[in-house]
Design an enzyme around this catalytic site. Structure first.
Site, PDB file in Angstrom:
ATOM      1  N   GLU A   1       0.863  -1.169   0.000  1.00  0.00           N
ATOM      2  CA  GLU A   1       0.000   0.000   0.000  1.00  0.00           C
ATOM      3  C   GLU A   1       0.907   1.228   0.000  1.00  0.00           C
ATOM      4  O   GLU A   1       1.779   1.372   0.837  1.00  0.00           O
ATOM      5  CB  GLU A   1      -0.885  -0.062   1.249  1.00  0.00           C
ATOM      6  CG  GLU A   1      -1.484   1.231   1.689  1.00  0.00           C
ATOM      7  CD  GLU A   1      -2.628   1.677   0.805  1.00  0.00           C
ATOM      8  OE1 GLU A   1      -3.163   2.751   1.067  1.00  0.00           O
ATOM      9  OE2 GLU A   1      -2.982   0.967  -0.152  1.00  0.00           O
TER      10      GLU A   1
ATOM     11  N   CYS B   1      -5.305   5.853   5.356  1.00  0.00           N
ATOM     12  CA  CYS B   1      -4.918   4.672   4.601  1.00  0.00           C
ATOM     13  C   CYS B   1      -6.159   3.996   4.046  1.00  0.00           C
ATOM     14  O   CYS B   1      -7.206   4.001   4.676  1.00  0.00           O
ATOM     15  CB  CYS B   1      -4.184   3.721   5.549  1.00  0.00           C
ATOM     16  SG  CYS B   1      -3.752   2.177   4.782  1.00  0.00           S
TER      17      CYS B   1
ATOM     18  N   CYS C   1      -5.911   0.103   6.166  1.00  0.00           N
ATOM     19  CA  CYS C   1      -6.177  -0.069   7.605  1.00  0.00           C
ATOM     20  C   CYS C   1      -6.940   1.125   8.154  1.00  0.00           C
ATOM     21  O   CYS C   1      -6.567   1.703   9.156  1.00  0.00           O
ATOM     22  CB  CYS C   1      -4.895  -0.328   8.372  1.00  0.00           C
ATOM     23  SG  CYS C   1      -3.779   1.049   8.326  1.00  0.00           S
TER      24      CYS C   1
ATOM     25  N   HIS D   1      -6.987   3.215  12.506  1.00  0.00           N
ATOM     26  CA  HIS D   1      -6.776   4.625  12.887  1.00  0.00           C
ATOM     27  C   HIS D   1      -8.009   5.161  13.607  1.00  0.00           C
ATOM     28  O   HIS D   1      -7.892   6.007  14.497  1.00  0.00           O
ATOM     29  CB  HIS D   1      -6.445   5.457  11.656  1.00  0.00           C
ATOM     30  CG  HIS D   1      -5.103   5.113  11.087  1.00  0.00           C
ATOM     31  ND1 HIS D   1      -3.931   5.452  11.717  1.00  0.00           N
ATOM     32  CD2 HIS D   1      -4.749   4.410   9.980  1.00  0.00           C
ATOM     33  CE1 HIS D   1      -2.911   4.990  11.010  1.00  0.00           C
ATOM     34  NE2 HIS D   1      -3.376   4.342   9.956  1.00  0.00           N
TER      35      HIS D   1
ATOM     36  N   ARG E   1      -0.055  -4.349  11.028  1.00  0.00           N
ATOM     37  CA  ARG E   1       1.384  -4.183  10.780  1.00  0.00           C
ATOM     38  C   ARG E   1       2.158  -3.844  12.042  1.00  0.00           C
ATOM     39  O   ARG E   1       3.355  -3.617  11.983  1.00  0.00           O
ATOM     40  CB  ARG E   1       1.608  -3.118   9.708  1.00  0.00           C
ATOM     41  CG  ARG E   1       1.283  -3.641   8.347  1.00  0.00           C
ATOM     42  CD  ARG E   1       0.905  -2.578   7.336  1.00  0.00           C
ATOM     43  NE  ARG E   1       0.134  -3.212   6.281  1.00  0.00           N
ATOM     44  CZ  ARG E   1      -1.147  -3.582   6.413  1.00  0.00           C
ATOM     45  NH1 ARG E   1      -1.803  -3.319   7.523  1.00  0.00           N
ATOM     46  NH2 ARG E   1      -1.757  -4.214   5.455  1.00  0.00           N
TER      47      ARG E   1
ATOM     48  N   SER F   1       4.074   1.165  10.063  1.00  0.00           N
ATOM     49  CA  SER F   1       5.036   1.203   8.956  1.00  0.00           C
ATOM     50  C   SER F   1       6.047   2.336   9.124  1.00  0.00           C
ATOM     51  O   SER F   1       7.094   2.322   8.489  1.00  0.00           O
ATOM     52  CB  SER F   1       4.335   1.290   7.602  1.00  0.00           C
ATOM     53  OG  SER F   1       3.661   0.072   7.335  1.00  0.00           O
TER      54      SER F   1
ATOM     55  N   CYS G   1       3.105  -0.491   4.466  1.00  0.00           N
ATOM     56  CA  CYS G   1       2.017   0.402   4.092  1.00  0.00           C
ATOM     57  C   CYS G   1       2.529   1.823   4.194  1.00  0.00           C
ATOM     58  O   CYS G   1       2.620   2.391   5.277  1.00  0.00           O
ATOM     59  CB  CYS G   1       0.814   0.237   4.985  1.00  0.00           C
ATOM     60  SG  CYS G   1      -0.414   1.453   4.523  1.00  0.00           S
TER      61      CYS G   1
ATOM     62  N   CYS H   1       0.132   4.746   5.380  1.00  0.00           N
ATOM     63  CA  CYS H   1       0.128   4.906   6.835  1.00  0.00           C
ATOM     64  C   CYS H   1       1.404   5.577   7.330  1.00  0.00           C
ATOM     65  O   CYS H   1       1.366   6.448   8.187  1.00  0.00           O
ATOM     66  CB  CYS H   1       0.040   3.544   7.509  1.00  0.00           C
ATOM     67  SG  CYS H   1      -1.631   2.974   7.670  1.00  0.00           S
TER      68      CYS H   1
HETATM   69 NI1  NFE Z   1      -2.011   1.471   5.950  1.00  0.00          NI
HETATM   70 FE1  NFE Z   1      -1.526   0.487   8.923  1.00  0.00          FE
HETATM   71  C1  NFE Z   1      -1.589  -1.103   9.694  1.00  0.00           C
HETATM   72  C2  NFE Z   1      -1.611   1.360  10.467  1.00  0.00           C
HETATM   73  S1  NFE Z   1       0.439   0.723   8.779  1.00  0.00           S
HETATM   74  S2  NFE Z   1      -1.924  -0.320   6.846  1.00  0.00           S
HETATM   75  O1  NFE Z   1      -1.649  -2.157  10.074  1.00  0.00           O
HETATM   76  O2  NFE Z   1      -1.705   1.881  11.386  1.00  0.00           O
HETATM   77  O3  NFE Z   1       1.653   0.521   9.117  1.00  0.00           O
END
Ligand code: NFE
Ligand code: MG
Length: 567
Positions: free
Chosen positions: A14, A61, A64, A68, A478, A501, A545, A548
């Protein structure tokens, strides 16, 4: 002669990640990880009502979104000292568990398996012997000769038409592809079946969250899922039993397909149990809280240093100062104004782009640190903390994985092999098994709690005068995600997201210490510098990702040079 290889963008992830590696004598000698885009969610939040932050932050994102939203409401509730009702806690847990199951299945089959599985070789697979092999490992009904023959026929028709459809552009026939054609055929058939099961997990998110991606059911103080067992429009027994059925389907897929594939494919690539460890300091946060305060959890989290499981220290609550006081971010090598190291409450976000300079600034991703240490986050961190702290479910599934992979490989495997590229895949599968078992248990608790007459879903609260601050964490697919908010007179004064990430993809810091992606690539073999499949294997094992990691998109759409575009 050392050779520089640039992979930009790395795909099947991503967002937009660029990796530069210097290769000499068939191995990676040096590496740089660079996030190549910028957005401004944290700036957009300034001055807004903290009740809205979760709706904005889940737009960070496309993968995910949910996580958030969860971290955001937890941060604001932490700042306001709000305790949410048990139903709300359990409904949130079911959503994050289901989201994670969808994510882990998609990651293994659709985003990374083709680094290991040669689709073209599957055409030479024999459905009879492939089915026999599969049946020796698993009772899964989808491994029949008929099923495998159908997949083989479908693949053959792609190839006869001169195109591989969704499988175009792979490194088929690469010397690092080692699986027997029968195993490739099985894996391709599971790739297709996995599409069905990731959808089932996501249906659970949609039933409880009203929509996915971007759930709609949260509120600072609880959830907006009205509970009335006699009403069609609310959360009722029909919906609850639909959720249970979907989770049980996913559980069967995880146990009979996902875990087995990772163990078997992992065993057949045993050398990759010794590449890719990189940073062996680990960070995970506890999750799936079982009480209304966030002091007891079904998934443990904590820290491990220097790969030594004896150093494991757990985080105890949503308020733990051990977490709160030890997170910082550094921008010495990132395209922001300055070179500071700051605690998230003290950070500002001032972009300052310059050319990509390996000796200077080269990424939009900041470099987070915990107690001034570089940390690896993700399922591996969480599984190692659980394993070391005696968490029963983690030990059960981790031991299953090590024993099964060991018996296929003909070797005795201990937990030390998990510090590796393949260890990250194994940990993700182990974690999926732990999470689906726990989700079904939380489903039971929710039904029993509702059955006892409790339909409470929201705790009312009011903003205090003056300044308060809070943090919320969530163990996202992640890894460790945390949101940090400073609120003044009911408005957001500062908001920072420190994202999984970002921890893993971050650049060097003021002490020139490499981030986890960078460190994990050192000494990886590269058989063909024109097709650096091995670099993709290690980077994909983290499930990058970048949306993110940077939570920012360059409004001017700055173009970066694309040296090579690979699968
Ligand atoms: Ni955009 Fe995320 C996850 C978050 S990223 S996927 O899992 O927070 O590292
Ligand atoms: Mg951030």
């Amino acid at each position: 002669m050392p050779q520089m290889i640039t992979i930009d963008p790395i795909t099947r992830i991503e967002g937009h990640l660029r990796i530069d590696v210097e290769v000499d004598r068939g191995k990676v000698q040096n590496s740089w990880s660079s996030g190549q885009m910028w957005r401004g969610i944290e700036k957009i939040l300034e001055g807004r009502d903290p009740r809205d932050a979760w709706i904005f932050t889940q737009r960070i994102c496309g993968v995910c979104t949910t996580v958030h939203a969860i971290a955001s409401v937890r941060a604001v509730e932490n700042a306001l000292s709000v305790e949410i009702p048990l139903n709300a806690q359990l409904i949130r847990n079911l959503i994050v568990a289901a989201h994670c199951l969808h994510d882990h299945i998609v990651h293994f089959y659709h985003l990374s398996a083709l680094d290991w599985v040669d689709v073209v070789s599957a055409l030479k697979g024999n459905p009879k012997s492939a089915s026999k092999l599969a049946e020796s490992l698993s009772p899964w009904p989808g491994n029949s000769v008929k099923e495998l023959q159908a997949v083989k026929d479908k693949l053959a028709s792609f190839v006869n038409r001169g195109q591989l459809g969704i499988f175009t552009n792979g490194y088929w026939g690469h010397p690092a592809m080692k699986l027997h054609p029968d195993v490739n055929l099985l894996a391709v058939s599971h790739y297709l079946q996995a599409l069905e099961y990731q959808r089932k997990a996501n249906q659970v998110v949609a039933i409880l969250g009203a929509k996915t991606p971007n759930i709609q059911n949260l509120a600072v103080g609880g959830v907006a899922n009205a509970i009335n067992l006699d009403n069609e429009a609310t959360l009722n027994m029909k919906k609850l039993y639909a959720i249970k059925g979907l989770l049980e389907d996913v559980q069967r897929f995880v146990e009979q397909v996902y875990l087995v594939d990772v163990a078997a494919i992992g065993a057949m690539y045993a050398p990759w149990l010794s590449y890719g460890a990189g940073v062996t300091n680990y960070l995970a946060v506890p999750d799936l809280p079982t009480d209304t305060k966030g002091t007891t959890f079904d998934l443990p989290g904590g820290t491990i240093f220097d790969g030594n499981l004896k150093t494991t220290r757990l985080f105890e609550s949503f308020n733990d100062p051990y977490f709160r006081d030890n997170v910082t971010e550094n921008i010495a090598r990132a395209w922001y104004d300055g070179d500071w190291t700051r605690h998230p409450y003290e950070e500002d976000t001032v972009p300052a782009y310059s050319e990509l300079d390996h000796d200077g600034k080269y990424s939009w991703v900041k470099a987070p640190r915990f107690d001034d240490k570089v940390m690896q986050v993700g399922p591996l961190a969480q599984v190692l903390v659980g394993y070391a702290s005696g968490h029963k479910r983690t030990q059960k599934w981790a031991n299953w994985m090590l024993k099964t992979a060991g018996s296929v490989a003909g070797a005795k495997l201990g937990p030390q092999v998990l510090h590796s590229t393949l260890g990250r895949h194994a940990a993700r599968a182990i974690r999926a098994a732990i999470i689906v078992d726990t989700a079904l248990e939380h489903w039971q608790r929710l039904v029993e709690n509702i059955g006892s007459g409790d339909t409470d879903i929201f705790t009312p609260w009011t903003y205090p005068k003056g300044e308060v601050q809070g943090f919320g964490f969530h163990e996202a697919p992640r890894g460790t995600l945390s949101h940090w908010v400073v609120i003044e007179d009911g408005k957001i004064k500062n908001y920072q997201c420190v994202v999984p990430s970002t921890w893993n993809a971050g650049p060097r810091d003021e002490k020139d210490r490499k981030g986890p992606y960078e460190a994990s690539l050192i000494d990886n073999p590269v058989a063909d510098p024109g097709k650096p499949l091995e670099v993709l294997r290690t980077i994909h094992s983290f499930d990058p990702c970048l949306a993110c990691a940077i939570h920012t998109l360059d409004v001017e759409g700055r173009e970066v040079s694309k040296v090579q575009t690979l699968v």
